[in-house]
Design a protein around this motif. Structure first.
Motif, PDB file in Angstrom:
ATOM      1  N   LEU A 134       0.859  -1.174   0.000  1.00  0.00           N
ATOM      2  CA  LEU A 134       0.000   0.000   0.000  1.00  0.00           C
ATOM      3  C   LEU A 134       0.902   1.233   0.000  1.00  0.00           C
ATOM      4  CD1 LEU A 134      -2.923   1.069   0.178  1.00  0.00           C
ATOM      5  CD2 LEU A 134      -2.687   1.044   2.674  1.00  0.00           C
ATOM      6  N   ILE A 135       0.769   2.059  -1.034  1.00  0.00           N
ATOM      7  CA  ILE A 135       1.598   3.253  -1.171  1.00  0.00           C
ATOM      8  C   ILE A 135       0.684   4.475  -1.092  1.00  0.00           C
ATOM      9  CG2 ILE A 135       3.361   4.428  -2.536  1.00  0.00           C
ATOM     10  CD1 ILE A 135       3.830   1.786  -3.998  1.00  0.00           C
ATOM     11  N   ILE A 136       0.902   5.291  -0.073  1.00  0.00           N
ATOM     12  CA  ILE A 136       0.003   6.419   0.215  1.00  0.00           C
ATOM     13  C   ILE A 136       0.771   7.735   0.146  1.00  0.00           C
ATOM     14  CG2 ILE A 136      -1.637   7.383   1.873  1.00  0.00           C
ATOM     15  CD1 ILE A 136      -1.746   4.618   3.182  1.00  0.00           C
ATOM     16  N   PRO A 137       0.261   8.715  -0.594  1.00  0.00           N
ATOM     17  CA  PRO A 137       0.939  10.016  -0.614  1.00  0.00           C
ATOM     18  C   PRO A 137       0.730  10.761   0.695  1.00  0.00           C
ATOM     19  CG  PRO A 137      -1.118  10.137  -1.843  1.00  0.00           C
ATOM     20  CD  PRO A 137      -0.937   8.692  -1.448  1.00  0.00           C
ATOM     21  N   LEU A 138       1.752  11.437   1.154  1.00  0.00           N
ATOM     22  CA  LEU A 138       1.629  12.302   2.330  1.00  0.00           C
ATOM     23  C   LEU A 138       1.158  13.657   1.816  1.00  0.00           C
ATOM     24  CD1 LEU A 138       4.850  11.297   4.278  1.00  0.00           C
ATOM     25  CD2 LEU A 138       2.490  10.874   4.970  1.00  0.00           C
ATOM     26  N   GLU A 158     -10.546  -2.493   2.640  1.00  0.00           N
ATOM     27  CA  GLU A 158     -10.932  -1.166   2.152  1.00  0.00           C
ATOM     28  C   GLU A 158     -11.030  -0.156   3.295  1.00  0.00           C
ATOM     29  OE1 GLU A 158     -14.725   0.756  -0.192  1.00  0.00           O
ATOM     30  OE2 GLU A 158     -14.100  -1.280  -0.742  1.00  0.00           O
ATOM     31  N   ASP A 159     -11.589  -0.602   4.412  1.00  0.00           N
ATOM     32  CA  ASP A 159     -11.707   0.288   5.576  1.00  0.00           C
ATOM     33  C   ASP A 159     -10.334   0.686   6.099  1.00  0.00           C
ATOM     34  OD1 ASP A 159     -14.412   0.066   5.344  1.00  0.00           O
ATOM     35  OD2 ASP A 159     -14.640  -1.418   6.943  1.00  0.00           O
ATOM     36  N   ASP A 160      -9.415  -0.286   6.125  1.00  0.00           N
ATOM     37  CA  ASP A 160      -8.073   0.001   6.608  1.00  0.00           C
ATOM     38  C   ASP A 160      -7.357   0.998   5.700  1.00  0.00           C
ATOM     39  OD1 ASP A 160      -8.341  -1.646   8.784  1.00  0.00           O
ATOM     40  OD2 ASP A 160      -7.434  -3.388   7.817  1.00  0.00           O
ATOM     41  N   ILE A 161      -7.573   0.872   4.401  1.00  0.00           N
ATOM     42  CA  ILE A 161      -6.947   1.802   3.452  1.00  0.00           C
ATOM     43  C   ILE A 161      -7.454   3.219   3.707  1.00  0.00           C
ATOM     44  CG2 ILE A 161      -6.750   2.448   1.013  1.00  0.00           C
ATOM     45  CD1 ILE A 161      -6.880  -0.539   0.335  1.00  0.00           C
ATOM     46  N   ALA A 162      -8.768   3.356   3.909  1.00  0.00           N
ATOM     47  CA  ALA A 162      -9.356   4.669   4.172  1.00  0.00           C
ATOM     48  C   ALA A 162      -8.798   5.261   5.464  1.00  0.00           C
ATOM     49  CB  ALA A 162     -10.874   4.560   4.245  1.00  0.00           C
ATOM     50  N   ILE A 163      -8.662   4.405   6.489  1.00  0.00           N
ATOM     51  CA  ILE A 163      -8.127   4.881   7.770  1.00  0.00           C
ATOM     52  C   ILE A 163      -6.664   5.264   7.613  1.00  0.00           C
ATOM     53  CG2 ILE A 163      -7.542   4.197  10.124  1.00  0.00           C
ATOM     54  CD1 ILE A 163     -10.036   2.424  10.115  1.00  0.00           C
ATOM     55  N   ALA A 164      -5.897   4.430   6.893  1.00  0.00           N
ATOM     56  CA  ALA A 164      -4.474   4.717   6.677  1.00  0.00           C
ATOM     57  C   ALA A 164      -4.296   6.042   5.940  1.00  0.00           C
ATOM     58  CB  ALA A 164      -3.824   3.578   5.905  1.00  0.00           C
ATOM     59  N   GLU A 165      -5.158   6.300   4.973  1.00  0.00           N
ATOM     60  CA  GLU A 165      -5.083   7.569   4.235  1.00  0.00           C
ATOM     61  C   GLU A 165      -5.362   8.746   5.161  1.00  0.00           C
ATOM     62  OE1 GLU A 165      -6.350   6.418  -0.338  1.00  0.00           O
ATOM     63  OE2 GLU A 165      -7.931   6.731   1.152  1.00  0.00           O
ATOM     64  N   ARG A 166      -6.302   8.564   6.052  1.00  0.00           N
ATOM     65  CA  ARG A 166      -6.636   9.636   7.003  1.00  0.00           C
ATOM     66  C   ARG A 166      -5.466   9.898   7.945  1.00  0.00           C
ATOM     67  NH1 ARG A 166     -11.603   9.684  11.436  1.00  0.00           N
ATOM     68  NH2 ARG A 166     -11.478  11.914  11.924  1.00  0.00           N
ATOM     69  N   LEU A 167      -4.834   8.821   8.403  1.00  0.00           N
ATOM     70  CA  LEU A 167      -3.686   8.976   9.285  1.00  0.00           C
ATOM     71  C   LEU A 167      -2.524   9.651   8.557  1.00  0.00           C
ATOM     72  CD1 LEU A 167      -3.661   5.535  11.160  1.00  0.00           C
ATOM     73  CD2 LEU A 167      -4.788   7.664  11.808  1.00  0.00           C
ATOM     74  N   CYS A 168      -2.347   9.295   7.291  1.00  0.00           N
ATOM     75  CA  CYS A 168      -1.259   9.892   6.502  1.00  0.00           C
ATOM     76  C   CYS A 168      -1.516  11.375   6.232  1.00  0.00           C
ATOM     77  CB  CYS A 168      -1.067   9.130   5.189  1.00  0.00           C
ATOM     78  SG  CYS A 168      -0.221   7.536   5.405  1.00  0.00           S
ATOM     79  N   ARG A 169      -2.778  11.761   6.125  1.00  0.00           N
ATOM     80  CA  ARG A 169      -3.086  13.188   5.972  1.00  0.00           C
ATOM     81  C   ARG A 169      -2.664  13.959   7.220  1.00  0.00           C
ATOM     82  NH1 ARG A 169      -7.736  11.422   3.188  1.00  0.00           N
ATOM     83  NH2 ARG A 169      -9.026  11.488   5.079  1.00  0.00           N
ATOM     84  N   ALA A 170      -2.940  13.365   8.379  1.00  0.00           N
ATOM     85  CA  ALA A 170      -2.530  14.000   9.636  1.00  0.00           C
ATOM     86  C   ALA A 170      -1.010  14.087   9.716  1.00  0.00           C
ATOM     87  CB  ALA A 170      -3.077  13.213  10.822  1.00  0.00           C
ATOM     88  N   MET A 171      -0.352  13.026   9.301  1.00  0.00           N
ATOM     89  CA  MET A 171       1.106  13.000   9.295  1.00  0.00           C
ATOM     90  C   MET A 171       1.657  14.040   8.322  1.00  0.00           C
ATOM     91  SD  MET A 171       3.520   9.731   8.415  1.00  0.00           S
ATOM     92  CE  MET A 171       5.293   9.906   8.225  1.00  0.00           C
ATOM     93  N   ALA A 172       1.012  14.134   7.140  1.00  0.00           N
ATOM     94  CA  ALA A 172       1.447  15.107   6.124  1.00  0.00           C
ATOM     95  C   ALA A 172       1.311  16.533   6.634  1.00  0.00           C
ATOM     96  CB  ALA A 172       0.639  14.920   4.843  1.00  0.00           C
TER      97      ALA A 172
END
Length: 237
Positions: A134-138, A158-172
């Protein structure tokens, strides 16, 4: 029939509520982790990555940040990698799937590991390679600061991907803020240095001008004395 539909409706709402609660809980956790590890991009990346790997049971993770001066993605944090076969420290945004994710700002989920990725998602705990990446942009507010890579032996839901994206937005958001703070501090120091050099040049120019003025005054005095001497000689004749 109505009872069954009602039960399904309730069950669906319960699942959505559970997902929302889990997402909020993880966001609160990673926000706390970030707030206590924000003295540098490296510290922030290490702490956030460890949290992501733990929450999603990943065998490998990496954070690559964009170096705006060199226009490359630089590896700043890596956990679970195969140290006997290290990955490249930098890649260009135009290279590899990771670079493409950064350039487009869109998450990529790979259910089959490409050959070029075998070296960087191999688990240090064994000889098996992860089967899902899973590769997510910051990315935050249309600004992409870098990329997070997560690798697992099992599928990402799918739920985990959505959560991971949300966490990465916070990190970004925190990474961008931290980088902006560092860049501003660097600019302030650069401005101070320029001002110091300018002040030194002004002092040197003033000293040079003062010497020149003194020389002009001395030459004027000398010429004036010469004229007085000549006048005195003429009087004596």
């Amino acid at each position: 029939m109505r009872t069954r539909h009602r039960n399904q409706f309730i069950e669906t709402n319960d699942k959505e509520l559970q997902r929302s609660i889990r997402s909020d809980s993880l966001l609160a956790e990673i926000t706390a982790v970030i707030s206590h590890n924000s003295s540098s991009i490296k510290q922030l990346s290490d702490a956030a990555l460890a949290c992501l790997l733990r929450q999603f049971e990943c065998c490998y993770g990496a954070v690559l940040m964009h170096d705006t001066e060199r226009d490359v993605l630089e590896l700043v944090s890596e956990l679970g990698g195969d140290t006997s076969n290290p990955r490249a420290v930098t890649i260009k945004p135009s290279e590899t799937i990771t670079g493409n994710v950064f350039s487009l700002g869109e998450t990529k989920y790979l259910k089959e590991v490409p050959g070029g990725y075998a070296y960087n998602i191999k688990s240090g705990a064994g000889s098996l390679s992860a089967s899902h990446i899973l590769i997510i942009p910051l990315k935050f507010n249309n600004t992409t600061a870098g990329v997070v890579e997560l690798a697992s032996f099992s599928a990402f839901h799918e739920d985990d991907i959505a959560i991971a994206e949300r966490l990465c937005r916070a990190m970004a958001a925190n990474a961008i803020n931290l980088r902006t703070t560092f860049e501003n501090a660097r600019l302030v120091e650069k401005l101070k240095l320029v001002q110091q050099k300018s002040a030194i040049r002004m002092e040197e120019q003033y000293a040079s001008m003062q010497r020149l003025m003194n020389e002009i005054i001395e030459r004027h005095k000398k010429r004036e004395q010469e004229l007085l001497d000549e006048i005195e000689k003429l009087k004596q004749k």
